[in-house]
Design a protein around this motif. Structure first.
Motif, PDB file in Angstrom:
ATOM      1  N   ASP A 212       0.830  -1.206   0.000  1.00 24.70           N
ATOM      2  CA  ASP A 212       0.000   0.000   0.000  1.00 24.70           C
ATOM      3  C   ASP A 212       0.859   1.248   0.000  1.00 24.70           C
ATOM      4  O   ASP A 212       0.496   2.267  -0.596  1.00 24.70           O
ATOM      5  CB  ASP A 212      -0.923  -0.017   1.219  1.00 24.70           C
ATOM      6  N   GLU A 213       2.020   1.175   0.669  1.00 26.13           N
ATOM      7  CA  GLU A 213       2.914   2.332   0.728  1.00 26.13           C
ATOM      8  C   GLU A 213       3.465   2.688  -0.647  1.00 26.13           C
ATOM      9  O   GLU A 213       3.521   3.862  -1.016  1.00 26.13           O
ATOM     10  CB  GLU A 213       4.063   2.039   1.699  1.00 26.13           C
ATOM     11  N   GLU A 214       3.839   1.665  -1.447  1.00 25.75           N
ATOM     12  CA  GLU A 214       4.366   1.914  -2.786  1.00 25.75           C
ATOM     13  C   GLU A 214       3.293   2.487  -3.702  1.00 25.75           C
ATOM     14  O   GLU A 214       3.551   3.398  -4.492  1.00 25.75           O
ATOM     15  CB  GLU A 214       4.926   0.620  -3.366  1.00 25.75           C
ATOM     16  N   GLU A 215       2.083   1.951  -3.578  1.00 27.28           N
ATOM     17  CA  GLU A 215       0.989   2.465  -4.409  1.00 27.28           C
ATOM     18  C   GLU A 215       0.666   3.901  -4.038  1.00 27.28           C
ATOM     19  O   GLU A 215       0.455   4.751  -4.906  1.00 27.28           O
ATOM     20  CB  GLU A 215      -0.246   1.578  -4.250  1.00 27.28           C
ATOM     21  N   LEU A 216       0.634   4.194  -2.737  1.00 27.73           N
ATOM     22  CA  LEU A 216       0.359   5.553  -2.292  1.00 27.73           C
ATOM     23  C   LEU A 216       1.447   6.518  -2.765  1.00 27.73           C
ATOM     24  O   LEU A 216       1.164   7.676  -3.098  1.00 27.73           O
ATOM     25  CB  LEU A 216       0.252   5.583  -0.760  1.00 27.73           C
ATOM     26  N   LYS A 217       2.686   6.028  -2.841  1.00 21.76           N
ATOM     27  CA  LYS A 217       3.808   6.887  -3.237  1.00 21.76           C
ATOM     28  C   LYS A 217       3.638   7.390  -4.664  1.00 21.76           C
ATOM     29  O   LYS A 217       3.724   8.586  -4.924  1.00 21.76           O
ATOM     30  CB  LYS A 217       5.116   6.114  -3.088  1.00 21.76           C
ATOM     31  N   TRP A 218       3.399   6.467  -5.624  1.00 25.88           N
ATOM     32  CA  TRP A 218       3.290   6.940  -7.007  1.00 25.88           C
ATOM     33  C   TRP A 218       2.004   7.713  -7.255  1.00 25.88           C
ATOM     34  O   TRP A 218       1.942   8.583  -8.126  1.00 25.88           O
ATOM     35  CB  TRP A 218       3.475   5.792  -8.005  1.00 25.88           C
ATOM     36  N   LYS A 219       0.957   7.424  -6.481  1.00 26.59           N
ATOM     37  CA  LYS A 219      -0.261   8.223  -6.614  1.00 26.59           C
ATOM     38  C   LYS A 219      -0.031   9.650  -6.127  1.00 26.59           C
ATOM     39  O   LYS A 219      -0.500  10.622  -6.749  1.00 26.59           O
ATOM     40  CB  LYS A 219      -1.409   7.575  -5.838  1.00 26.59           C
ATOM     41  N   ASN A 220       0.710   9.791  -5.004  1.00 28.86           N
ATOM     42  CA  ASN A 220       1.026  11.131  -4.501  1.00 28.86           C
ATOM     43  C   ASN A 220       1.906  11.900  -5.485  1.00 28.86           C
ATOM     44  O   ASN A 220       1.724  13.101  -5.693  1.00 28.86           O
ATOM     45  CB  ASN A 220       1.734  11.028  -3.143  1.00 28.86           C
ATOM     46  N   ILE A 221       2.870  11.203  -6.075  1.00 28.16           N
ATOM     47  CA  ILE A 221       3.747  11.861  -7.048  1.00 28.16           C
ATOM     48  C   ILE A 221       2.938  12.327  -8.252  1.00 28.16           C
ATOM     49  O   ILE A 221       3.128  13.443  -8.757  1.00 28.16           O
ATOM     50  CB  ILE A 221       4.872  10.897  -7.478  1.00 28.16           C
ATOM     51  N   THR A 222       2.007  11.498  -8.706  1.00 24.63           N
ATOM     52  CA  THR A 222       1.183  11.877  -9.855  1.00 24.63           C
ATOM     53  C   THR A 222       0.352  13.117  -9.547  1.00 24.63           C
ATOM     54  O   THR A 222       0.275  14.050 -10.355  1.00 24.63           O
ATOM     55  CB  THR A 222       0.259  10.716 -10.255  1.00 24.63           C
ATOM     56  N   GLU A 223      -0.264  13.129  -8.368  1.00 19.21           N
ATOM     57  CA  GLU A 223      -1.171  14.230  -8.034  1.00 19.21           C
ATOM     58  C   GLU A 223      -0.434  15.499  -7.640  1.00 19.21           C
ATOM     59  O   GLU A 223      -0.825  16.598  -8.052  1.00 19.21           O
ATOM     60  CB  GLU A 223      -2.109  13.794  -6.909  1.00 19.21           C
ATOM     61  N   HIS A 224       0.641  15.372  -6.852  1.00 23.13           N
ATOM     62  CA  HIS A 224       1.245  16.556  -6.244  1.00 23.13           C
ATOM     63  C   HIS A 224       2.557  16.988  -6.874  1.00 23.13           C
ATOM     64  O   HIS A 224       3.090  18.044  -6.519  1.00 23.13           O
ATOM     65  CB  HIS A 224       1.461  16.311  -4.743  1.00 23.13           C
ATOM     66  N   VAL A 225       3.089  16.185  -7.794  1.00 29.67           N
ATOM     67  CA  VAL A 225       4.315  16.587  -8.486  1.00 29.67           C
ATOM     68  C   VAL A 225       4.056  16.743  -9.980  1.00 29.67           C
ATOM     69  O   VAL A 225       4.328  17.797 -10.559  1.00 29.67           O
ATOM     70  CB  VAL A 225       5.448  15.553  -8.241  1.00 29.67           C
ATOM     71  N   ILE A 226       3.518  15.677 -10.596  1.00 31.55           N
ATOM     72  CA  ILE A 226       3.325  15.694 -12.045  1.00 31.55           C
ATOM     73  C   ILE A 226       2.225  16.672 -12.454  1.00 31.55           C
ATOM     74  O   ILE A 226       2.425  17.528 -13.330  1.00 31.55           O
ATOM     75  CB  ILE A 226       2.998  14.284 -12.566  1.00 31.55           C
ATOM     76  N   CYS A 227       1.057  16.559 -11.836  1.00 33.52           N
ATOM     77  CA  CYS A 227      -0.077  17.397 -12.259  1.00 33.52           C
ATOM     78  C   CYS A 227       0.183  18.892 -12.066  1.00 33.52           C
ATOM     79  O   CYS A 227      -0.124  19.690 -12.960  1.00 33.52           O
ATOM     80  CB  CYS A 227      -1.354  16.967 -11.536  1.00 33.52           C
TER      81      CYS A 227
END
Length: 694
Positions: free
Chosen positions: A644-659
């Motif tokens: 769950d930690e790895e999944e949360l990590k890339w989701k956070n990066i997508t939302e708060h870094v990439i977007c």
């Protein structure tokens, strides 16, 4: 003084009757197709010129016309289907009056060539006003009949002047042929313009109804068809056909009705079925309907219209009510679920301006326009979320298994340049030049090749997509490949790989020579990385390419020779021993998938045109952006093993870094509007329409 009543001449009578039966070219083709079907044809070819006014030719492979019948075939009231009036009560053929060919011959120059099965040759005759011009002559010909009608309405100038629109007449012919091709699916039909090798309508022999609908009207209709069947012995009727379900609608509906194999129209039935569909379809939309109704011959009167487009039958109201109930029952059975199809975003917005609440801007003296619920935007893209202030952990985990270390490059990233440090958000992208879009660049780009690439990128911007990206509200991640965003009242599914690849490509161009560095914790041999890449199926290595070790050595030596340029412009550091030491820092807080480094290095060698400056920079930026783009892993990890930690990590990066980076930096190209990168999957006004019908 009273006018004198006189008997009209036979030629006048025949021409008046012909004008009633043959109203336009489509009527003539309908009559001739029915004659072909009565002759048990399995293949019918129609050729027309100038919408049928100049030439109509129809060829079949039916039973043909006997030589002795060729003399009277174009005379009125000559038929092989009827002997006495009582036969009308059990008529099972299309024709019965013997007026079709006679009517055509009175308004056109008709030529008939026919051969029967027991005849050694074909016979040809030319007709005018129902009579043979000269005796029938033998000729070569295939089994069946060819009928040609030239200069239709040549002797009726008023009628011919009203039929000036050739395109309209041809569309009517296409409609008639298409309808008969759907109903007679075992017969092969083709329709083409004279001199055109390609057919506009073409169906194979021994096909089926659904396949012919797909060929003629398109797969969008065929995949939404429902089979409808019903039978009532009391009324003496049998119903079969195909109708579209509630998922499909069109502005102008298509209604194919055959009663006892005849193409007819029935206004009452059409209205009854429209009332059924009005419950399911949006206002102003109609369905596709193909119905074949069989009624006992003694209950139907086919002789009520000159063109036989109308018929009367007993118990008409009860039959229509029964059909209406059958269709309604069929639709009720499929209404448990609805499917909504999407298409790539191509529509441009209207010129009217809207504010963030979805309301149109009005002058101060005007009363603000009312915003209805289905047009109200309930989100604000400028508002933040609490979790965006939480630190996103992007460092690789310290506990990496031995198996993982063999397939990835063990490294830790550290920013050695604070040029990209985040502290204040980038300004809104109303950029006029590179310095405004990327503030803080210490090295000013003066290379004409790079400036030309920048101009090409700016020239290809799609303004509508630019607005969507700039003002979007992030909804969530579907997976690494796709995310959901909202813009005003519309919900879009976006392709993460395509957009992030374009984002990093533009960062490479506009920060050319100004990158930070991602230092690898351990130097890694490029030769070893190349060997790893050659084992991947994505690399496409074959034995014909040579030995893997030799290729890896060459790749290492080649990159060493380019090390100075790669380090100066792209922050890719390679030492003299052929070890990779660093990668460019393109976006603060983002580290690419390190297992893609081997493939990235090999592609730098094989996919970059190193001999030409502009092409070289373009290819390096392209390959680097592909390496950095969000995409699936080369060696996918089963979801059961992904924490769950790895999944949360890339989701956070997508939302708060990439977007946020895309919102402030990305210039979406015109290609993104055509390759399904943006898919509109829902919009509020249409959802309201659905709920209103529920």
């Amino acid at each position: 003084m009273a006018a004198t009543i006189r008997r009209l001449e036979e030629a006048v009578v025949n021409r008046i009757a012909a004008g009633e039966v043959i109203q336009r070219p489509a009527n003539a083709i309908k009559e001739m197709i029915e004659n072909c079907l009565d002759a048990q044809s399995s293949s019918i070819h129609v050729t027309v010129k100038d919408g049928g006014l100049k030439l109509i030719q129809i060829q079949d492979n039916g039973t043909g016309i006997q030589k002795k019948d060729m003399e009277i075939v174009c005379e009125r009231f000559t038929t092989s289907k009827l002997a006495k009036f009582e036969d009308l009560n059990n008529i099972n053929t299309y024709g019965f009056r013997g007026e079709a060919l006679a009517s055509i011959s009175h308004v056109a120059h008709v030529t008939i060539m026919s051969r029967t099965k027991d005849s050694k040759c074909a016979y040809k005759g030319c007709y005018n006003d129902g009579k043979l011009k000269e005796s029938v002559k033998p000729c070569a010909g295939n089994l069946g009949t060819i009928i040609s009608a030239e200069d239709l309405f040549y002797n009726v100038p008023t009628r011919r002047r009203t039929l000036k629109n050739v395109a309209d007449e041809y569309s009517r012919i296409v409609d008639v042929v298409s309808r008969y091709a759907v109903h007679n699916s075992t017969v092969g039909f083709s329709l083409k313009k004279h001199g055109n090798p390609a057919a506009d309508v073409k169906t194979p022999m021994s096909s089926n109804t659904v396949d012919n609908i797909r060929i003629i009207y398109g797969p969008s209709i065929a995949k939404e068809l429902l089979a409808v069947k019903d039978e009532d012995p009391r009324l003496g009727m049998t119903l079969s056909g195909h109708i579209t379900n509630a998922n499909y609608s069109m502005k102008k509906g298509i209604f194919l009705l055959f009663i006892n194999e005849r193409l007819v129209e029935c206004t009452q039935l059409h209205k009854a079925l429209d009332s059924v569909y009005s419950t399911y379809l949006p206002k102003g939309c109609s369905p596709f309907l193909y119905l074949s109704l069989k009624i006992a011959p003694h209950n139907i009167d086919v002789n009520v219209h000159p063109t036989k487009y109308e018929v009367h039958f007993l118990h008409q109201e009860q039959v229509i009510e029964r059909i209406q109930k059958a269709v309604e029952q069929c639709l009720l059975g499929c209404n448990s679920s609805r499917t909504f199809y999407t298409q790539t975003l191509i529509a441009l917005p209207k010129s009217s301006q809207t504010n963030t609440s979805g309301q149109k801007e009005t002058s101060g003296t005007e009363e603000e326009a009312r915003t209805y619920g289905y047009n109200m935007v309930r989100t604000d893209y400028s508002e933040g979320k609490l979790d965006q202030y939480l630190q996103v952990q992007t460092q690789p985990s310290a506990s990496t298994s031995a198996a993982d270390k063999e397939n990835t490059v063990p490294a830790t990233a550290s920013a050695t340049d604070d040029r990209l440090a985040t502290g204040t958000p980038a300004p809104k992208r109303q950029r006029k030049d590179m310095e405004e879009r990327f503030p803080g660049n210490r090295y000013k780009v003066t290379l004409s090749s790079v400036l030309q690439l920048q101009r090409q990128s700016e020239k290809a911007v799609h303004e509508k997509l630019r607005e969507i990206i700039r003002e979007h509200t992030f909804v969530g991640c579907v997976n690494k490949s796709f995310s959901l965003i909202q813009h005003q009242t519309k919900l879009y599914l976006i392709n993460n790989k395509n957009l992030t690849q374009e984002l990093f490509y533009q960062i490479m161009l506009y920060q050319f020579g100004n990158f930070g560095m991602l230092k690898l914790s351990e130097k890694t041999s490029i030769q070893e990385l190349a060997l790893l890449a050659l084992d991947l199926p994505e690399c496409g290595w074959t034995p014909e390419d040579g030995d893997k070790v030799d290729i890896a050595k060459y790749a290492c030596q080649f990159l060493i020779s380019k090390a100075e340029m790669l380090h100066e412009y792209f922050s890719i550091e390679i030492d003299k021993d052929g070890n990779l030491c660093s990668l460019p820092l393109l976006l603060e807080g983002y580290i690419p998938e390190l297992e893609r480094i081997p493939l990235y290095l090999v592609r730098l060698v094989t996919e970059v045109e190193w001999d030409e400056e502009q092409r070289c920079f373009h290819d390096i930026c392209k390959e680097t952006s592909l390496f950095y783009a969000l995409q699936k892993e080369i060696l996918p990890v089963p979801s059961s093993q992904q924490s769950d930690e790895e999944e949360l990590k890339w989701k956070n990066i997508t939302e708060h870094v990439i977007c946020p980076a895309m919102r402030t930096t990305l210039l979406p190209s015109l290609q993104r509007a055509e390759d399904a990168t943006f898919l509109e999957i829902a919009n509020l006004p249409n959802l309201y329409k659905v709920f209103e019908r529920c």
